[in-house]
Scaffold this motif. Sequence first.
Motif, PDB file in Angstrom:
ATOM      1  N   GLY A   1      28.451  82.740  53.335  1.00  0.00           N
ATOM      2  CA  GLY A   1      28.805  81.509  52.628  1.00  0.00           C
ATOM      3  C   GLY A   1      27.711  81.084  51.663  1.00  0.00           C
TER       4      GLY A   1
ATOM      5  N   VAL B   1      34.424  77.700  52.625  1.00  0.00           N
ATOM      6  CA  VAL B   1      34.116  79.095  52.944  1.00  0.00           C
ATOM      7  C   VAL B   1      33.650  79.228  54.387  1.00  0.00           C
ATOM      8  CG1 VAL B   1      32.404  80.891  52.423  1.00  0.00           C
ATOM      9  CG2 VAL B   1      33.667  79.823  50.582  1.00  0.00           C
TER      10      VAL B   1
ATOM     11  N   LEU C   1      33.122  87.349  50.490  1.00  0.00           N
ATOM     12  CA  LEU C   1      31.931  86.533  50.320  1.00  0.00           C
ATOM     13  C   LEU C   1      30.822  87.270  49.582  1.00  0.00           C
ATOM     14  CD1 LEU C   1      31.735  84.620  53.710  1.00  0.00           C
ATOM     15  CD2 LEU C   1      32.694  83.863  51.532  1.00  0.00           C
TER      16      LEU C   1
END
Length: 101
Positions: free
Chosen positions: A24, A64, A81
């Motif tokens: 993230g 996220v 990601l």
Amino acid sequence: MAATLASPSRLQIASRVLAAVVGGYAFCWGLTAFGLAGLYAAGMAFHDAEHLSAMLAVLAYLGVFLWAVAARSQVRVWAVLLAGGAAMAGAGSLIQSALVA
């Protein structure tokens, strides 16, 4: 009859936590770099673009993070990601180099 769910292993839990935190962060770092370069190139003042990008990245990090914890496929989470963060950071770098040259 209740369906029996297998409990996740320690490795799967560690992968989710790492994806949420580290993946993230990488994704939002790329989002910030891309947003800052793109907004500055569009004519926004540097510090305004910087603050707006950072505020949007904080909101994106929340989304996220939650997605990384809730998603079924950890491979997809890591791919999105890391590849998404790298692609946005690369695009931000290209925009920045075009502004300097």
